[in-house]
Motif scaffolding. Structure first.
Motif, mmCIF file in Angstrom:
data_model
loop_
_atom_site.group_PDB
_atom_site.id
_atom_site.type_symbol
_atom_site.label_atom_id
_atom_site.label_comp_id
_atom_site.label_asym_id
_atom_site.label_seq_id
_atom_site.Cartn_x
_atom_site.Cartn_y
_atom_site.Cartn_z
ATOM 1 N N ARG A 75 0.839 -1.219 0.000
ATOM 2 C CA ARG A 75 0.000 0.000 0.000
ATOM 3 C C ARG A 75 0.865 1.257 0.000
ATOM 4 O O ARG A 75 0.573 2.226 0.717
ATOM 5 N N ALA A 76 1.950 1.214 -0.732
ATOM 6 C CA ALA A 76 2.882 2.350 -0.816
ATOM 7 C C ALA A 76 3.337 2.799 0.574
ATOM 8 O O ALA A 76 3.492 3.979 0.843
ATOM 9 N N LEU A 80 2.294 -0.723 6.650
ATOM 10 C CA LEU A 80 3.226 -0.672 7.776
ATOM 11 C C LEU A 80 2.981 0.569 8.634
ATOM 12 O O LEU A 80 3.033 0.499 9.869
ATOM 13 N N MET A 81 2.673 1.681 8.007
ATOM 14 C CA MET A 81 2.385 2.906 8.759
ATOM 15 C C MET A 81 1.169 2.701 9.675
ATOM 16 O O MET A 81 1.164 3.152 10.820
#
Length: 104
Positions: A75-76, A80-81
């Motif tokens: 997801r670009a 992780l964010m």
């Protein structure tokens, strides 16, 4: 609720995971989470499981997600964010703790 010092530590290794489907499958296999068949297998459902004992709740534990470098492009970077945000949002002493490790 304060986590028990005897609570398990689950290590979810992201190395070799190809996609989010594989991540959720590894999470459920690793934790033997409650109501796994009802777990939505997405970030919102994961947050509900960790923060409010929703479907997919792993029980009191520390969930250590390691080798997150392997998923940083999903997801670009948004996947992780979102995990990082969740780790920060769970209060100290919460029954589930989320730890992220870039490489292990």
């Amino acid at each position: 609720m304060t986590p028990d010092t005897e609570s398990p530590v689950f290590v979810l290794d992201c190395d070799g995971l190809d996609d989010e489907k594989a991540f959720w499958q590894r999470y459920l296999q690793l934790t033997q989470a409650a109501d796994a068949e009802e777990f939505g297998r997405n970030l919102d459902a994961f947050w509900d499981a960790l923060s409010a004992q929703g479907p997919g709740y792993p029980g009191p534990c520390t969930l250590r997600v390691v080798n997150t470098e392997a998923i940083k492009h999903w997801r670009a970077g948004g996947f992780l964010m979102a995990l990082e945000d969740m780790a920060e949002e769970l209060p100290a002493g919460h029954e589930v703790q989320l730890e992220l490790v870039a490489a292990e």
